[in-house]
Scaffold this motif. Structure first.
Motif, PDB file in Angstrom:
ATOM      1  N   ARG A 175       0.850  -1.183   0.000  1.00  0.00           N
ATOM      2  CA  ARG A 175       0.000   0.000   0.000  1.00  0.00           C
ATOM      3  C   ARG A 175       0.888   1.237   0.000  1.00  0.00           C
ATOM      4  O   ARG A 175       1.663   1.461   0.931  1.00  0.00           O
ATOM      5  CB  ARG A 175      -0.911  -0.009   1.222  1.00  0.00           C
ATOM      6  CG  ARG A 175      -1.888  -1.177   1.236  1.00  0.00           C
ATOM      7  CD  ARG A 175      -2.752  -1.151   2.483  1.00  0.00           C
ATOM      8  NE  ARG A 175      -3.675  -2.260   2.515  1.00  0.00           N
ATOM      9  CZ  ARG A 175      -4.511  -2.511   3.517  1.00  0.00           C
ATOM     10  NH1 ARG A 175      -4.514  -1.697   4.590  1.00  0.00           N
ATOM     11  NH2 ARG A 175      -5.328  -3.543   3.472  1.00  0.00           N
ATOM     12  N   ALA A 176       0.740   2.040  -1.033  1.00  0.00           N
ATOM     13  CA  ALA A 176       1.663   3.154  -1.247  1.00  0.00           C
ATOM     14  C   ALA A 176       1.645   4.174  -0.112  1.00  0.00           C
ATOM     15  O   ALA A 176       2.626   4.893   0.107  1.00  0.00           O
ATOM     16  CB  ALA A 176       1.334   3.841  -2.574  1.00  0.00           C
ATOM     17  N   ASP A 177       0.530   4.261   0.636  1.00  0.00           N
ATOM     18  CA  ASP A 177       0.431   5.260   1.697  1.00  0.00           C
ATOM     19  C   ASP A 177       0.957   4.751   3.035  1.00  0.00           C
ATOM     20  O   ASP A 177       0.844   5.447   4.047  1.00  0.00           O
ATOM     21  CB  ASP A 177      -1.020   5.714   1.853  1.00  0.00           C
ATOM     22  CG  ASP A 177      -1.959   4.559   2.172  1.00  0.00           C
ATOM     23  OD1 ASP A 177      -1.596   3.399   1.861  1.00  0.00           O
ATOM     24  OD2 ASP A 177      -3.057   4.807   2.717  1.00  0.00           O
ATOM     25  N   GLU A 178       1.537   3.544   3.048  1.00  0.00           N
ATOM     26  CA  GLU A 178       2.037   2.963   4.293  1.00  0.00           C
ATOM     27  C   GLU A 178       3.530   2.681   4.186  1.00  0.00           C
ATOM     28  O   GLU A 178       4.050   2.447   3.100  1.00  0.00           O
ATOM     29  CB  GLU A 178       1.281   1.664   4.617  1.00  0.00           C
ATOM     30  CG  GLU A 178      -0.205   1.869   4.899  1.00  0.00           C
ATOM     31  CD  GLU A 178      -0.879   0.565   5.263  1.00  0.00           C
ATOM     32  OE1 GLU A 178      -0.199  -0.499   5.208  1.00  0.00           O
ATOM     33  OE2 GLU A 178      -2.086   0.597   5.587  1.00  0.00           O
ATOM     34  N   PRO A 205      10.290   5.176   3.703  1.00  0.00           N
ATOM     35  CA  PRO A 205       9.776   4.802   5.028  1.00  0.00           C
ATOM     36  C   PRO A 205       9.573   3.285   5.126  1.00  0.00           C
ATOM     37  O   PRO A 205       9.105   2.660   4.176  1.00  0.00           O
ATOM     38  CB  PRO A 205       8.429   5.540   5.115  1.00  0.00           C
ATOM     39  CG  PRO A 205       8.424   6.514   4.002  1.00  0.00           C
ATOM     40  CD  PRO A 205       9.344   6.007   2.950  1.00  0.00           C
ATOM     41  N   TRP A 206       9.919   2.723   6.265  1.00  0.00           N
ATOM     42  CA  TRP A 206       9.747   1.284   6.459  1.00  0.00           C
ATOM     43  C   TRP A 206       9.496   0.993   7.920  1.00  0.00           C
ATOM     44  O   TRP A 206       9.758   1.821   8.784  1.00  0.00           O
ATOM     45  CB  TRP A 206      10.971   0.513   5.967  1.00  0.00           C
ATOM     46  CG  TRP A 206      12.263   0.852   6.668  1.00  0.00           C
ATOM     47  CD1 TRP A 206      13.075   1.924   6.416  1.00  0.00           C
ATOM     48  CD2 TRP A 206      12.863   0.134   7.745  1.00  0.00           C
ATOM     49  NE1 TRP A 206      14.148   1.919   7.257  1.00  0.00           N
ATOM     50  CE2 TRP A 206      14.059   0.833   8.091  1.00  0.00           C
ATOM     51  CE3 TRP A 206      12.552  -1.021   8.457  1.00  0.00           C
ATOM     52  CZ2 TRP A 206      14.907   0.397   9.110  1.00  0.00           C
ATOM     53  CZ3 TRP A 206      13.386  -1.460   9.468  1.00  0.00           C
ATOM     54  CH2 TRP A 206      14.555  -0.755   9.779  1.00  0.00           C
ATOM     55  N   GLY A 227       5.133  -9.299   4.425  1.00  0.00           N
ATOM     56  CA  GLY A 227       5.891  -8.167   3.913  1.00  0.00           C
ATOM     57  C   GLY A 227       7.069  -8.609   3.078  1.00  0.00           C
ATOM     58  O   GLY A 227       7.048  -9.681   2.470  1.00  0.00           O
ATOM     59  N   VAL A 228       8.129  -7.787   3.079  1.00  0.00           N
ATOM     60  CA  VAL A 228       9.294  -7.969   2.223  1.00  0.00           C
ATOM     61  C   VAL A 228      10.500  -8.296   3.097  1.00  0.00           C
ATOM     62  O   VAL A 228      10.612  -7.812   4.231  1.00  0.00           O
ATOM     63  CB  VAL A 228       9.572  -6.681   1.412  1.00  0.00           C
ATOM     64  CG1 VAL A 228      10.821  -6.831   0.551  1.00  0.00           C
ATOM     65  CG2 VAL A 228       8.373  -6.351   0.543  1.00  0.00           C
ATOM     66  N   ALA A 229      11.419  -9.099   2.567  1.00  0.00           N
ATOM     67  CA  ALA A 229      12.649  -9.412   3.294  1.00  0.00           C
ATOM     68  C   ALA A 229      13.831  -9.357   2.344  1.00  0.00           C
ATOM     69  O   ALA A 229      13.729  -9.718   1.164  1.00  0.00           O
ATOM     70  CB  ALA A 229      12.565 -10.791   3.939  1.00  0.00           C
ATOM     71  N   ALA A 230      14.979  -8.902   2.879  1.00  0.00           N
ATOM     72  CA  ALA A 230      16.238  -8.908   2.131  1.00  0.00           C
ATOM     73  C   ALA A 230      16.907 -10.259   2.361  1.00  0.00           C
ATOM     74  O   ALA A 230      17.410 -10.528   3.456  1.00  0.00           O
ATOM     75  CB  ALA A 230      17.144  -7.769   2.599  1.00  0.00           C
ATOM     76  N   LEU A 247       9.060  -2.046  -6.900  1.00  0.00           N
ATOM     77  CA  LEU A 247       8.805  -1.061  -5.845  1.00  0.00           C
ATOM     78  C   LEU A 247       9.837   0.058  -5.811  1.00  0.00           C
ATOM     79  O   LEU A 247       9.725   0.978  -5.001  1.00  0.00           O
ATOM     80  CB  LEU A 247       8.771  -1.764  -4.486  1.00  0.00           C
ATOM     81  CG  LEU A 247       7.693  -2.827  -4.281  1.00  0.00           C
ATOM     82  CD1 LEU A 247       7.773  -3.409  -2.883  1.00  0.00           C
ATOM     83  CD2 LEU A 247       6.303  -2.249  -4.536  1.00  0.00           C
ATOM     84  N   GLY A 248      10.838  -0.010  -6.679  1.00  0.00           N
ATOM     85  CA  GLY A 248      11.877   1.016  -6.687  1.00  0.00           C
ATOM     86  C   GLY A 248      12.761   0.982  -5.452  1.00  0.00           C
ATOM     87  O   GLY A 248      13.242   2.028  -4.998  1.00  0.00           O
TER      88      GLY A 248
END
Length: 285
Positions: A175-178, A205-206, A227-230, A247-248
């Motif tokens: 969600r782009a606003d989060e 922001p993260w 979510g996302v993980a490295a 997501l850039g």
């Protein structure tokens, strides 16, 4: 006419080439040169009267005769090693620490290769963060550690480098606003710190959405859609996708895998050489 016995060094070189599918990696595992390995194999093929590998510029593959010989070659080497071990006092032990970001699904096969190198060697494996393992190594609680490069050290032997990416479940949407929800390992973790620094530098922001005690837990959170993980692609279950470009997100660098050891000779060092070469093979795919 009595045929001369097989050269065990040549047989060992053959087995390493077959396992690693590379003359170069086999030479690294044995601790010699590619030319020496090629010469050993040629002598073995001349002795057996057949080609053991089909070789092209792109791959090394067992021939039909080579595949038939492989199990017998392993049995021969194991019998030889058991015979030698029966004459020695006690069994040697090696304590190895492996970073959770380095130890992947290939770990059982890698341990098996170490055992094949020396069936009598007692192998102790500890998994943890690179920082904690290096402290244990410095306290002499571990003989060897295989870790990600630590920012405060420049010692150790580079084994290989591995690309990282930003992974998420296929159905996950941001969600782009989060803030970007991040799944990560608990501190201290060098990959966790690097990921946060890169996101901060990019002004993205993260927030932490999940903190796991190991890479397996983090990968599970990713596949659960949190979510996302490295992570390294090796550590991610089938189906996860790299969302960094979409997501850039900042590009993650190739991260080194470094060996620190006090083991310098004997069978434990040979087993470590086999493990290092196997790690290179696993990372290169």
């Amino acid at each position: 006419m009595i045929q001369p016995p097989l050269d065990l060094d040549a047989v060992r070189a053959f087995v390493r080439i077959a396992e690693l599918e590379s003359f170069t990696r086999a030479a690294e595992a044995i601790g010699t040169t590619q030319a020496a390995v090629s010469l050993k194999l040629k002598r073995l093929e001349d002795r057996l009267g057949c080609r053991l590998f089909e070789r092209t510029p792109r791959y090394v593959q067992l021939s039909a005769r080579g595949a038939a010989f492989l199990d017998h070659a392993r049995d021969l080497l194991e019998a030889h090693d058991r015979a030698l071990a029966s004459l020695t006092r006690g069994r040697q032990r090696i304590a190895i620490g492996i970073s959770d970001h380095v130890a992947g699904p290939e770990l059982p096969a890698l341990i098996a290769r170490m055992n094949a190198q020396d069936p009598q060697l007692v192998i102790e494996i500890r998994i943890g963060s690179s920082g904690d393992l290096l402290q244990s190594f410095d306290r002499r609680e571990l003989d060897t550690v295989i870790v990600r490069l630590h920012a405060e050290r420049d010692d150790g032997e580079l084994i290989t480098e591995e690309q990282f990416g930003w992974f998420a479940a296929p159905s996950w949407q941001h969600r782009a606003d989060e803030p970007l929800p991040i799944a990560t390992m608990a501190e201290p973790c060098g990959v966790r710190a690097l990921a946060g620094q890169l996101l901060d530098a990019a002004g993205m922001p993260w927030t932490e959405i999940f903190v796991g005690g190991g890479v397996t837990a983090v990968a599970a959170a990713v596949m659960a859609g949190l979510g996302v993980a490295a992570l390294s692609p090796r550590m991610i279950p089938f189906g996860a996708v790299d969302v960094g470009l979409r997501l850039g997100l900042p590009v993650l660098p190739r991260l080194p895998v470094v060996l620190h050891t006090r083991v310098r000779d004997g069978q434990p060092r040979a087993a470590l050489a086999a493990l290092s070469a196997a790690f290179k093979s696993a990372v290169r795919g």
